[in-house]
Design a protein around this motif. Structure first.
Motif, PDB file in Angstrom:
ATOM      1  N   THR A 203       0.841  -1.204   0.000  1.00  6.23           N
ATOM      2  CA  THR A 203       0.000   0.000   0.000  1.00  6.23           C
ATOM      3  C   THR A 203       0.870   1.246   0.000  1.00  6.23           C
TER       4      THR A 203
ATOM      5  N   PHE B 155      -4.313   6.567  -6.108  1.00 10.02           N
ATOM      6  CA  PHE B 155      -3.409   5.409  -6.204  1.00 10.02           C
ATOM      7  C   PHE B 155      -1.995   5.984  -6.149  1.00 10.02           C
TER       8      PHE B 155
ATOM      9  N   SER C 240      -3.256  -4.226  -9.668  1.00 10.39           N
ATOM     10  CA  SER C 240      -3.216  -2.851  -9.155  1.00 10.39           C
ATOM     11  C   SER C 240      -4.644  -2.352  -9.000  1.00 10.39           C
ATOM     12  N   ILE C 241      -4.936  -1.843  -7.818  1.00 13.22           N
ATOM     13  CA  ILE C 241      -6.277  -1.339  -7.535  1.00 13.22           C
ATOM     14  C   ILE C 241      -6.253   0.174  -7.725  1.00 13.22           C
TER      15      ILE C 241
ATOM     16  N   LYS D  99      -1.873  -1.025  -4.086  1.00 16.47           N
ATOM     17  CA  LYS D  99      -2.930  -0.028  -4.001  1.00 16.47           C
ATOM     18  C   LYS D  99      -2.397   1.224  -3.280  1.00 16.47           C
TER      19      LYS D  99
END
Ligand SMILES: CC(C)(COP(=O)(O)OP(=O)(O)OC[C@H]1O[C@@H](n2cnc3c(N)ncnc32)[C@H](O)[C@@H]1OP(=O)(O)O)[C@@H](O)C(=O)NCCC(=O)NCCSC(=O)/C=C/c1ccc(O)cc1
Length: 398
Positions: free
Chosen positions: A46, A89, A133-134, A83
């Motif tokens: 993250t 992002f 990838s979020i 993320k």
């Protein structure tokens, strides 16, 4: 030697060793700027600078490099999820820091950041394990480099994607000329790269920048399900994301609905011709996106536009590694302020003083000398410079 400045000494037998030997040891700072979490065979990374919209700092680049190299070798890791915390992002490389470090120090301190960032992009593009990838928020510049080269890109209704570098006096780097030039028609190519147009999640999906669209309220469940996988099989991972994804209609005003006009205008040979073709389209009736595109092109750095057009067109026949090597050369010329100060002026106008009124030099397209543009694509004439050295990889799209 440049390697005294640039801290990555790459083992050309593989990516097994990236020696970090920074003179100021700044790589130890900011350890919490990337949070890591182990969930079964899944590793969750993250980006954690929410106040700066997760702008990619040098410590973040180094930590991501370290993690990715370690995970690739580790049989207990099958899948990566990347993320960002907060509303982005990642809003790109930390250009404010780069501009500061070059202004206060030597141009190579900026080059060092590009070097490591591009190595990271290359490792992602050639990674042997799937990366999801979020993209639940802003994705710009360097943020695209962290995600688009990876296997799965999940957009949501909150996604805002852009490659805004021409408005910053830069050009879409991070190997963007590889993936932009492979999108359909001239939409993802010249249009997105030159104008810095903002795309939403539906548009990203339509043009192939995103592989899936998942409503943000389903993301927690998606992550929990992905955390249970025991395989790196791409079809299995894809099938899981498919369960959460949905088809999403384009807005009526979307530029993607003007695909024919985009192809007609952005296939012209020069930036001047592209601009004229767009202006002709506004004679009868102008769609909002055309007006915005014209405004963006007129506001962007003229030299950046010319460099970008050429870089994207060359990218069509280049592999990802070649695109990154080209980008590194371009960045070094820019950092050395050889022909223009536009990158530093763009940082000042957009991120430091925030007057959004950069004074470009040269100030118009017709004043950009073609020989100067050529020079940006050539080797850098400096004893402490060398071409980007890429590690040997075993994936197919080298
Ligand atoms: C449209 C944005 C994304 C959001 O606007 P906003 O909602 O009004 O939010 P703010 O603009 O107030 O941003 C919040 C904070 O995040 C900071 N920020 C927001 N993006 C950034 C940012 N890329 N950097 C460094 N602080 C930022 C921004 O300065 C601000 O900090 P502060 O004034 O201290 O509150 C806006 O911030 C913006 O235009 N950001 C720049 C986006 C951009 O051009 N990104 C691509 C950059 S090009 C690139 O990736 C190059 C990388 C690079 C790599 C290696 C190199 O050696 C050199 C360059």
């Amino acid at each position: 030697m440049v390697t005294d400045h640039l801290i990555s000494l790459l083992d050309r037998e593989g990516v097994s060793e990236i020696v970090m030997a920074s003179s100021d040891d700044s790589t130890n700072d900011g350890a919490d700027q990337v949070l890591t979490e182990e969930r079964g065979y899944t590793r969750l990374l993250t980006l954690n600078r929410p106040r700066q919209l997760n702008a990619l700092s040098f410590p973040m680049i180094m930590q991501l490099l370290n993690n990715l190299i370690a995970y690739e070798k580790d049989p207990e890791v099958k899948l990566l999820i990347l993320k960002g915390r907060g509303r982005a992002f990642c809003a790109g490389g930390d250009v404010a820091a780069i501009s500061r470090s070059v202004t206060e120090g030597h141009w190579t301190s900026g080059a060092q950041i590009f070097w490591n960032e591009f190595i990271l992009n290359y490792i992602i593009a050639t990674y042997s394990k799937p990366q999801v990838s979020i993209l639940n928020g802003i994705v710009m510049g360097g943020g695209a480099g962290l995600s688009i080269h990876g296997r799965f890109r999940v957009a949501t209704e909150k996604t805002v994607f852009a490659m805004p570098e021409t408005s910053l006096g830069l050009f879409p780097d991070i190997g963007a000329s590889y993936f932009l030039s492979r999108l359909p028609g001239f939409f993802g190519r010249e249009y997105v790269g030159l104008t810095g147009a903002r795309l939403d999640g539906a548009e990203m999906l339509a043009c192939g920048l995103a592989t899936h669209f998942v409503p943000s309220m389903k993301l927690t469940l998606l992550e929990e399900t992905l955390a249970k996988v025991e395989t790196s099989d791409h079809f299995a991972i894809c099938a899981i994301i498919d369960q959460f994804s949905r088809r999403v209609p384009l807005k009526e005003s979307s530029a993607f609905n003007g695909f024919d006009v985009i192809n007609k205008c952005f296939s012209k040979e020069t930036v001047e011709e592209i601009l004229s073709a767009l202006e002709l389209e506004t004679v009868d009736a102008a769609n909002e996106w055309i007006v915005v595109a014209i405004r963006s092109l007129k506001k962007a750095s003229p030299i950046s536009l010319k460099i970008t057009l050429r870089a994207i067109r060359e990218g069509r026949v280049q592999r990802v590694g070649q695109c990154l090597m080209k980008d590194y050369r371009l960045c070094c010329h820019i950092l050395r302020k050889e022909a223009s100060n536009d990158f530093f002026e763009g940082c000042r106008a957009i991120l430091v003083d925030k007057d959004r009124n950069p004074k470009w030099d040269p100030c118009s397209l017709d004043l950009v000398d073609v020989k100067v543009v050529d020079r940006y694509f050539s080797e850098v004439d400096d004893a402490c410079w060398e071409d980007l050295k890429l590690p040997v990889r075993h994936a197919s799209k080298l």
